[in-house]
Design a protein around this motif. Sequence first.
Motif, PDB file in Angstrom:
ATOM      1  N   UNK A  10      -3.269   7.480  -5.022  1.00 32.33           N
ATOM      2  CA  UNK A  10      -3.800   7.338  -3.679  1.00 32.33           C
ATOM      3  C   UNK A  10      -3.684   5.893  -3.242  1.00 32.33           C
ATOM      4  N   UNK A  11      -3.642   5.675  -1.923  1.00 28.87           N
ATOM      5  CA  UNK A  11      -3.506   4.305  -1.451  1.00 28.87           C
ATOM      6  C   UNK A  11      -4.661   3.448  -1.945  1.00 28.87           C
ATOM      7  N   UNK A  12      -4.340   2.168  -2.146  1.00 28.69           N
ATOM      8  CA  UNK A  12      -5.319   1.279  -2.746  1.00 28.69           C
ATOM      9  C   UNK A  12      -6.579   1.145  -1.921  1.00 28.69           C
ATOM     10  N   UNK A  13      -6.373   1.118  -0.614  1.00 28.30           N
ATOM     11  CA  UNK A  13      -7.535   0.961   0.254  1.00 28.30           C
ATOM     12  C   UNK A  13      -8.530   2.079   0.034  1.00 28.30           C
ATOM     13  N   UNK A  14      -8.001   3.260  -0.150  1.00 27.31           N
ATOM     14  CA  UNK A  14      -8.887   4.398  -0.367  1.00 27.31           C
ATOM     15  C   UNK A  14      -9.588   4.299  -1.701  1.00 27.31           C
ATOM     16  N   UNK A  33       0.834  -1.216   0.000  1.00 27.26           N
ATOM     17  CA  UNK A  33       0.000   0.000   0.000  1.00 27.26           C
ATOM     18  C   UNK A  33       0.870   1.267   0.000  1.00 27.26           C
ATOM     19  N   UNK A  34       1.916   1.183  -0.760  1.00 28.58           N
ATOM     20  CA  UNK A  34       2.785   2.357  -0.890  1.00 28.58           C
ATOM     21  C   UNK A  34       2.021   3.476  -1.605  1.00 28.58           C
ATOM     22  N   UNK A  35       2.265   4.695  -1.205  1.00 27.05           N
ATOM     23  CA  UNK A  35       1.616   5.796  -1.926  1.00 27.05           C
ATOM     24  C   UNK A  35       2.132   5.904  -3.352  1.00 27.05           C
ATOM     25  N   UNK A  36       3.358   5.511  -3.525  1.00 28.78           N
ATOM     26  CA  UNK A  36       3.922   5.581  -4.876  1.00 28.78           C
ATOM     27  C   UNK A  36       3.970   4.200  -5.500  1.00 28.78           C
ATOM     28  N   UNK A  37       3.325   4.083  -6.640  1.00 29.83           N
ATOM     29  CA  UNK A  37       3.358   2.805  -7.367  1.00 29.83           C
ATOM     30  C   UNK A  37       4.002   3.057  -8.719  1.00 29.83           C
ATOM     31  N   UNK A  38       5.088   2.400  -8.977  1.00 28.04           N
ATOM     32  CA  UNK A  38       5.856   2.718 -10.194  1.00 28.04           C
ATOM     33  C   UNK A  38       5.284   2.110 -11.479  1.00 28.04           C
ATOM     34  N   UNK A  39       4.119   2.568 -11.832  1.00 28.39           N
ATOM     35  CA  UNK A  39       3.495   2.043 -13.056  1.00 28.39           C
ATOM     36  C   UNK A  39       4.294   2.372 -14.302  1.00 28.39           C
ATOM     37  N   UNK A  40       4.932   3.502 -14.253  1.00 29.40           N
ATOM     38  CA  UNK A  40       5.494   3.998 -15.505  1.00 29.40           C
ATOM     39  C   UNK A  40       6.865   3.443 -15.827  1.00 29.40           C
ATOM     40  N   UNK A  41       7.266   2.491 -15.030  1.00 30.01           N
ATOM     41  CA  UNK A  41       8.584   1.912 -15.310  1.00 30.01           C
ATOM     42  C   UNK A  41       8.610   1.007 -16.519  1.00 30.01           C
ATOM     43  N   UNK A  42       7.437   0.647 -16.981  1.00 29.50           N
ATOM     44  CA  UNK A  42       7.409  -0.191 -18.192  1.00 29.50           C
ATOM     45  C   UNK A  42       6.076  -0.005 -18.890  1.00 29.50           C
ATOM     46  N   UNK A  43       6.103  -0.329 -20.139  1.00 31.81           N
ATOM     47  CA  UNK A  43       4.861  -0.240 -20.908  1.00 31.81           C
ATOM     48  C   UNK A  43       3.832  -1.228 -20.369  1.00 31.81           C
ATOM     49  N   UNK A  44       4.332  -2.364 -19.909  1.00 29.98           N
ATOM     50  CA  UNK A  44       3.420  -3.395 -19.413  1.00 29.98           C
ATOM     51  C   UNK A  44       2.638  -2.866 -18.204  1.00 29.98           C
TER      52      UNK A  44
END
Length: 941
Positions: free
Chosen positions: A758-762, A640-651
């Motif tokens: 935002x955190x996933x729980x929210x 539940x990190x506030x930062x999720x590194x989605x943009x590190x890859x196209x996938x």
Amino acid sequence: MAGEGGTLSFSVASVVEDVLQQHGNRLGDLDLESRKAGEAASRRYEAAGWLRKMVGVVAAKDLPAEPSEEEFRLGLRSGIILCNALNKIQPGGVPKVVESPCDAALIPDGAALSAFQYFENVRNFLVAVQEMGIPNFEASDLEQGGKSARVVNTVLALKSYSEWKQTGGNGIWKFGGNVKPTVSAKSFVRKNSEPFTNSLSRNLSINGKSFNSLSSDLEYSNKMSGSGSLSMLVRAVLLDKNPEEVPMLVESVLSKVVEEFENRIASRHDMVKEAPKEIAISQGNKFLLKSTCDNKRTEDKNLVIFDQQQRDIQELKNTLRTTKAGMQFLKMKFHEEFNNLGMHIHSLAHAASGYHKVLEENRKLYNQVQDLKGSIRVYCRVRPFLSGQSNNLSTVDNIEDGNITISTASRHGKGCKSFSFNKVFEPCATQAEVFSDMQPLIRSVLDGYNVCIFAYGQTGSGKTYTMGPKDLSEKNKGVNYRALGDLFLLAEQRKDIFCYNVAVQMIEIYNEQVRDLLVTDGKIRNSSQTGLNVPDANIIPVSSTDDVIDLMNLGQRNRVVGATALNDRSSRSHSCLTVHVQGRDLASGATLRGCMHLVDLAGSERVNKSEVTGDRLKEAQHINKSLSALGDVIASLAQKNPHVPYRNSKLTQLLQDSLGGQAKTLMFVHISPEPDALGETISTLKFAERVATVELGAAQVNKGSADVKELKEQIASQKTALARKERETEHRRKESESSPFNSNHRLRDAGDINLFRQPMGDVGNIEVHKSTLRQKSQSFDLDEILANSPPWPPVTSPILNEDEKEMASGSNNQFNLANNDDMDDTDAATSDSSEPDFLWQLNQSKFTSMTNGIESKTRKAISKASKIPGFSKSLHPSQGPSPSRKLANGAGGFPCNGTEGRQVHLTGNARSQLGSNAAIIPVACCQPPASSPDVPRLAWI
Ligand SMILES: Nc1ncnc2c1ncn2[C@@H]1O[C@H](COP(=O)(O)OP(=O)(O)OP(=O)(O)O)[C@@H](O)[C@H]1O
């Protein structure tokens, strides 16, 4: 000769007599009887005289001087005369002679007593006589008549002995022939004083032996036999014979005698032989008797035993009866208990079935909870051994109720490792079974949910087989084909209530470049070159499974497939089939929009395993990079990190909505059963377990609802503020954004999207979401909106009516909220998918100057699409992105990216070429700013 022991009890005299008689000599002529009688009488007289002389006349008063044979016998019968005579010769020869008749008076039975006394006397006499060596007689000879001759012989022998004794008793006395050396034969002969004996002894000889000696022998024999008649017989026979006849006669007589002896001896032998038998028989009889007695005893014993046994049997019978009764009782009890047990088992079975129902319910509830929590579902599928892989030992030890146990004996030490997932499919699970399990998930797309199913696993573990193999046989059809088929079926079933439109996109990510697999011109555009996060991919409507097959074939042809050492058919790219569904409620006009990503990831194995170099190495590195980016995203989400590194890859950009949004997400993890793959299997399952812990938040339906009304009110309240702000900044912005749409700008901004995550729980909580929207409504910032636009959001497809076209192309770029008045009637979508649409509207005023850029891009796109025969432009290039939610949702068109929204009508050839009967085809739809970050949401509330 009296046989000793009684075995030869015949006399020589009788034998000779018999022989002589048989001989048939002239014995018959002789007056033998009278002569014998005369001779016997004279001898008797002699004996009686001598006895009278010895004992005295008085004592011998019962014995006349010349007694008859009977008188002689009776006179001597008491034995008294004999004993006394003997005692005279040999004093004390008979120690006790019973003489007194008074002795007998003492005994009641006098007759019997006297007979007994006589017998005693006679017996004592005979014993004494025998001891003296004098010829004897039988005691019985005195008891019966006709036998006195032998008694006479004994008396005469005794007389002879007496005389011998009187003469001095020199030498050994021998009756009738014993010649002492000192005594002449005559004197001996004198003892045997028969008148004819002397003549015979003088004249006769047989076979060189003198007759005298023969006579002696005969006499001796007579003595031995106790009979004196033999010599008389011989004498009688030979008396009148000429001396020449005598040898012949004697020889004949002797041979006859011998023969007779032999016969008698033989018969005696026979008798002797028979005797043992008789004895044996008698013994046998005795034995029989004994055995009879024994038998009797045994019988008695047996009777006792029998009685005892009878009693025992009776006792046993009683015991048996008791036991039977006991058994009966036990049986009854047993039946009772058995019934009880049966009932108990029944209730247990009932409880067990209830338990299973409860389990099943629990599972459902668990899944619902998971859904509510937005947990990523994780299914595991074990590939069977392939043909040619026989005799391989599977690393999969056990599969049960969502648990899979891997045997780690070979390389990771002895033991097992278990993993839990929502579902585990055994190697034998069919494609149909797999699909049926995820069918509800897929069907929820028709209900307006976003769904993402991605297949993960090492190369060759069966990802493509599950998601969409080339083999489209009924048995092997994969999820993609079945899902679309199912959607069509359901759409058909609901056609009276809903009007559904289905369209698909196929892209692949190869070497970190997104490629459209549904290009028809052979050119694969790489949208990443444009800096866009969303691929510029064709979206093709489909309305039948045939359409789907056509598209899949097309996509497959365009897919990049590289050969590796592990699997020469291994796909070295991630592929994604996106199915867009839009449904319009025929009654209310409300729309539902669902989107489904079916992602077939590239093999997850480590690079060094692929043993590749050069291009292949580069491919592998990209794959690894994207998969580790996926891992990072998962880890961040799990923590539940506030930062999720989605943009590190196209996938991860591609899956961002599925992983972080309100989609229903299913990860299909695949493992190979081979021991060689154990390492990869373990790391794959570990990764999958981590994924299972990620909570995305509850999925939300992309549906117009009452929320819209509330939202519209909020929008209205924002309208004034927005307009004011717009006016204030309009001039400044025009200056700064006088150039066409600057994609790099967006790219730069988008790179920071995670800062606002935002955190996933929210995110997962709808209520929280709503309230958050309200709370933050004042913090709206357009720059942020742009910056936070999602990389792979659900697309919106604005379908523009004439008014909208005007609005979009109008010189006045001012967002006209009045145009949204009819939103209530059309689309009231509040989901993620609808939000970008609205945000785009908000952006519309902000990016007035962007329209030129959009226009040029749109023109380009439409010109591309219009190359397909049958395509016709329905969207003016100047229309730009959809300005209103109404357009996006109300007209039944597909969502379209706000920056490059284009709408193409598929007609005639084009439709048939693509196998679609869809009325409207958004060719390429790119999504406006993201839905998930809360700031953009607040912006349009
Ligand atoms: N469940 C299954 N039943 C039967 N065959 C299977 C199954 N899963 C996979 N296979 C077979 O195993 C082989 C490899 O499967 P597949 O190509 O789907 O693996 P993959 O994980 O997609 O590999 P890649 O990463 O290279 O794409 C194929 O021949 C496929 O037909």
